[in-house]
Design an enzyme around this catalytic site. Structure first.
Site, PDB file in Angstrom:
ATOM      1  N   LYS A  88      43.525  37.391  38.581  1.00 45.80           N
ATOM      2  CA  LYS A  88      44.306  36.680  39.498  1.00 45.80           C
ATOM      3  C   LYS A  88      45.777  37.111  39.970  1.00 45.80           C
ATOM      4  O   LYS A  88      46.322  36.932  40.630  1.00 45.80           O
ATOM      5  CB  LYS A  88      44.258  35.262  39.357  1.00 45.80           C
ATOM      6  N   GLU A 110      46.364  27.181  45.799  1.00 47.70           N
ATOM      7  CA  GLU A 110      45.298  25.926  45.441  1.00 47.70           C
ATOM      8  C   GLU A 110      44.731  26.712  44.013  1.00 47.70           C
ATOM      9  O   GLU A 110      44.871  27.853  43.797  1.00 47.70           O
ATOM     10  CB  GLU A 110      44.190  26.026  46.452  1.00 47.70           C
ATOM     11  N   SER A 377      36.193  39.108  34.517  1.00 48.86           N
ATOM     12  CA  SER A 377      37.387  38.786  35.419  1.00 48.86           C
ATOM     13  C   SER A 377      38.228  37.902  34.555  1.00 48.86           C
ATOM     14  O   SER A 377      39.326  37.932  35.294  1.00 48.86           O
ATOM     15  CB  SER A 377      36.715  37.931  36.694  1.00 48.86           C
TER      16      SER A 377
END
Length: 400
Positions: A88, A110, A377
């Site tokens: 991210k 968010e 991830s």
């Protein structure tokens, strides 16, 4: 076909279904993005941050014991080793740099699993911006560690108490804030979702994963992989690794959705198994909805996959059959969490565990000794209590 087109469409998907007040804001963002990516000073600074702050390139690790177990040569793209613990941060840093370029003093985001919130809070601290993070009350409870991390980084975490109290409601709250405060605020959307230009921007900032992987697998094996597999919530990590490989038809691309606890509507978050065309939070794509078009409740043991829609580019890639999408259950994901922990000493995020479970599920049908790359991830520190609770509940049910 170049995607997205000038209207932000991936075939019939995508676009920008937003209030009129956001149209000029989105146009400003798109113009800023195109200018920035042609600005050598911007791209140089972003590249420097990816190297020296995020820790890129992340390793492509040969998982020897897992490979022996499933019978295929398997490499893990180690996004879990990024600063903050997941992919991210790539997008959060890029978008925060765009916010600075546009003169915004505040950013909002968010978050579901909390990793995007942590990454955005980190980027805000790095650039000295005010930061508010919207998070569903249910997700705050199951990801309490990440809530504390965001707060320690100087962000304000705002609980969302409406609806299902998970990611969908957090996105809605962030969009309402953005509509009211767009002159001073940039919304750092965390996945390849939302109105154009967000799916394109997020994809492009995350494509560093696939570009690195392409170089690394060629160096390690002297050829392209047979298969690349990744989990798909909104779809940022998967589109990030898939995109540079789309031009190689010999590479099979597989996305893994959250099959949850069953096939009934409300028991899973597998949009391609139970969804249909709809519009949600600014984009046209596959959406889980009831017979009246109302957005359905979703479920996944993984907070980051617990969302009713999928990124529009994934819908396009599914229709064109360039990417195959499968699903795995909560139980299969938890078992895969344990398998990777036991065989490789790596605790995967529950999101990433879905990809591991997907690989285990399809491995018997693959040609012998296939060459596989799995996008890991994120890391699983945030999910340890969730896993313990799931296993204890299952043990209790078995003892009844």
């Amino acid at each position: 076909m170049k995607t997205p087109d000038k209207n932000g469409k991936f075939g019939p998907y995508g676009g920008a279904f937003v209030p009129e007040t956001l149209v000029p804001v989105l146009r400003e963002l798109e113009a800023c993005y195109h200018e920035a990516t042609k600005d050598e000073s911007f791209t140089r600074r972003f590249g420097d941050l990816l190297r020296n702050y995020v820790g890129r390139p992340t390793p492509l690790y040969y998982a020897e014991r897992l490979s022996d177990e499933i019978g295929h040569r398997t490499y893990l793209k180690r996004e879990d080793l990024c600063h903050t613990g997941a992919h991210k941060i790539n997008n959060s840093l890029g978008q925060t740099m765009l916010a600075v370029r546009m003169g915004k003093k505040r950013i909002i985001a968010e978050t579901g699993a909390g990793q995007h919130g942590v990454a955005t809070a980190t980027a805000a601290a790095r650039f000295g911006l005010e930061c508010d993070i919207y998070m569903g009350e249910v997700d705050m409870e199951r990801q309490s560690l990440n809530v504390k991390r965001m707060e320690l980084l100087g962000a304000k975490v705002i609980p969302v108490h409406t609806g299902q109290k998970t990611l969908k409601e957090a996105v809605s709250a962030a969009i309402r804030d953005w509509v009211a405060n767009s002159s001073s605020t940039h919304y750092v959307l965390g996945s390849a979702l939302g109105p154009h230009p967000f799916p394109m921007i997020v994809r492009d900032f995350q494509s560093c994963i696939g570009r690195e992987c392409l170089r690394q697998i060629r160096k390690a094996e002297g050829r392209l992989p047979d298969i690349i597999i990744a989990c798909v919530g909104g779809g940022s990590n998967s589109i990030g690794i898939f995109h540079p490989f789309l031009k190689f038809p010999e590479v099979r691309l597989i996305g893994v959705e959250a099959g949850g606890r069953g096939d009934s509507l409300g028991d899973h978050a597998a949009r391609f198994s139970g969804g249909r065309l709809g519009v949600l939070q600014g984009t046209k794509t596959y959406v889980l909805q009831d017979g009246f078009g109302q957005i359905a409740s979703t479920h996944s043991v993984s907070a980051g996959l617990d969302y009713a829609a999928v990124g529009p580019e994934h819908s396009y890639l599914r229709d064109t059959r360039r990417v195959q999408y499968i699903k795995v259950s909560d139980t299969e994901a938890i078992e895969a969490f344990g398998r990777l922990s036991d065989t490789e000493g790596i605790l995967p995020a529950l999101e990433s565990a879905h990809a591991v479970a997907g690989l285990v599920k399809i491995s018997p049908s693959l040609p012998p000794k296939s060459l596989v790359v799995l996008n890991l991830s994120g890391r699983g520190d945030k999910d340890v209590q969730q896993v313990i609770d799931f296993l204890n509940k299952k043990k209790g049910m078995n003892n009844e």
